[in-house]
Write a protein that holds these residues in place. Structure first.
Motif, short mmCIF file in Angstrom:
data_model
loop_
_atom_site.label_atom_id
_atom_site.label_comp_id
_atom_site.label_asym_id
_atom_site.label_seq_id
_atom_site.Cartn_x
_atom_site.Cartn_y
_atom_site.Cartn_z
N MET A 176 10.20 14.26 -8.27
CA MET A 176 8.78 14.57 -8.22
C MET A 176 8.13 13.76 -7.09
O MET A 176 8.43 12.60 -6.88
N ILE A 177 7.23 14.41 -6.39
CA ILE A 177 6.53 13.77 -5.28
C ILE A 177 5.12 13.38 -5.72
O ILE A 177 4.40 14.20 -6.30
N THR A 178 4.76 12.14 -5.46
CA THR A 178 3.41 11.66 -5.75
C THR A 178 2.79 11.15 -4.46
O THR A 178 3.49 10.78 -3.52
N VAL A 179 1.47 11.14 -4.42
CA VAL A 179 0.76 10.58 -3.27
C VAL A 179 0.05 9.32 -3.72
O VAL A 179 -0.62 9.31 -4.74
N GLU A 180 0.24 8.26 -2.94
CA GLU A 180 -0.38 6.97 -3.23
C GLU A 180 -1.22 6.55 -2.03
O GLU A 180 -0.83 6.79 -0.89
N GLN A 181 -2.33 5.89 -2.33
CA GLN A 181 -3.08 5.23 -1.26
C GLN A 181 -2.58 3.80 -1.22
O GLN A 181 -2.48 3.14 -2.26
N ILE A 182 -2.23 3.33 -0.03
CA ILE A 182 -1.67 1.98 0.09
C ILE A 182 -2.42 1.18 1.15
O ILE A 182 -3.12 1.74 2.00
N GLU A 183 -2.23 -0.12 1.12
CA GLU A 183 -2.74 -1.03 2.14
C GLU A 183 -1.57 -1.42 3.05
O GLU A 183 -0.41 -1.22 2.71
N MET A 184 -1.88 -2.06 4.16
CA MET A 184 -0.83 -2.48 5.10
C MET A 184 0.11 -3.51 4.48
O MET A 184 1.27 -3.62 4.89
N ALA A 185 -0.36 -4.26 3.50
CA ALA A 185 0.49 -5.28 2.86
C ALA A 185 1.44 -4.68 1.83
O ALA A 185 2.35 -5.36 1.35
N HIS A 186 1.27 -3.41 1.50
CA HIS A 186 2.11 -2.75 0.50
C HIS A 186 3.54 -2.60 1.03
O HIS A 186 3.74 -2.33 2.21
N PRO A 187 4.55 -2.75 0.16
CA PRO A 187 5.95 -2.61 0.61
C PRO A 187 6.26 -1.24 1.24
O PRO A 187 7.15 -1.16 2.09
N LEU A 188 5.56 -0.19 0.87
CA LEU A 188 5.83 1.13 1.44
C LEU A 188 5.28 1.30 2.86
O LEU A 188 5.63 2.26 3.55
N TYR A 189 4.44 0.37 3.31
CA TYR A 189 3.86 0.49 4.65
C TYR A 189 4.96 0.51 5.73
O TYR A 189 4.88 1.27 6.70
N LYS A 190 5.99 -0.31 5.57
CA LYS A 190 7.08 -0.34 6.57
C LYS A 190 7.75 1.03 6.67
O LYS A 190 8.11 1.48 7.76
N GLN A 191 7.94 1.69 5.52
CA GLN A 191 8.52 3.03 5.54
C GLN A 191 7.57 4.02 6.21
O GLN A 191 8.00 4.93 6.92
N GLU A 192 6.27 3.86 5.97
CA GLU A 192 5.28 4.71 6.63
C GLU A 192 5.38 4.56 8.15
O GLU A 192 5.41 5.54 8.89
N GLN A 193 5.45 3.31 8.62
CA GLN A 193 5.58 3.05 10.05
C GLN A 193 6.83 3.72 10.62
O GLN A 193 6.77 4.37 11.67
N GLU A 194 7.94 3.56 9.95
CA GLU A 194 9.20 4.12 10.44
C GLU A 194 9.13 5.65 10.49
O GLU A 194 9.59 6.27 11.45
N LEU A 195 8.54 6.26 9.48
CA LEU A 195 8.40 7.72 9.46
C LEU A 195 7.54 8.19 10.63
O LEU A 195 7.90 9.13 11.34
N ARG A 196 6.42 7.54 10.86
CA ARG A 196 5.55 7.91 11.98
C ARG A 196 6.28 7.75 13.31
O ARG A 196 6.18 8.61 14.19
N ASN A 197 7.00 6.64 13.47
CA ASN A 197 7.75 6.43 14.72
C ASN A 197 8.78 7.54 14.93
O ASN A 197 8.89 8.11 16.01
N ARG A 198 9.54 7.85 13.89
CA ARG A 198 10.64 8.81 13.98
C ARG A 198 10.15 10.25 14.18
O ARG A 198 10.71 11.00 14.97
N ILE A 199 9.09 10.65 13.48
CA ILE A 199 8.64 12.04 13.51
C ILE A 199 7.63 12.31 14.63
O ILE A 199 7.66 13.36 15.26
#
Length: 142
Positions: A1-24
């Motif tokens: 299941m896919i969920t959407v979360e609002q996160i801050e830059m300090a959140h552990p998922l932010y690094k994955q967000e950065q990598e996804l943006r860089n790659r795509i």
């Protein structure tokens, strides 16, 4: 299941967000990693998560007078056409309404125009080139 979360830059998922943006978004057009993070500190970040993995992301940057800009929308290549982008836009627009924003703008690559139109955005103004790629100004009024 896919969920959407609002996160801050300090959140552990932010690094994955950065990598996804860089790659795509950045590497395919020859831009350096982290080259478009200048607004991250003032943006609201939304990530689509499946399990413990970020599969999509978008940021919303406040501008002025009830206007904000949707930026850096990315969905994992293998997960495109699964409705993840729509989930992200829906979450972003719902959040924008809670902040009483009146207009969301974005710079859409030519290939993304049908997606944004399907999600209620309209083209305005003249096409332009940004980072060497044709774009259109798009907006939605809330």
């Amino acid at each position: 299941m896919i969920t959407v979360e609002q996160i801050e830059m300090a959140h552990p998922l932010y690094k994955q967000e950065q990598e996804l943006r860089n790659r795509i978004l950045l590497r395919p057009i020859g831009l350096p990693d982290h080259g478009w993070e200048m607004d991250d500190h003032k943006a609201w970040h939304f990530v689509a998560v499946e399990g413990d993995r970020v599969v999509g992301c978008v940021i919303l940057v406040p501008l002025q007078d009830g206007v904000a800009q949707l930026k850096q929308m990315a969905v994992e290549t293998g997960n495109q056409s699964r409705g993840i982008g729509r989930l992200l836009v829906d979450a972003l627009l719902a959040f924008a309404r809670t902040r009483q924003l009146q207009e969301i703008i974005c710079h859409a690559r030519d290939t993304a125009i049908p997606f944004y139109i399907k999600n209620g955005f309209e083209i305005y103004d003249e096409p332009f080139v940004e980072v060497g790629v044709p774009h259109h100004h798009m907006r939605i009024f809330l």
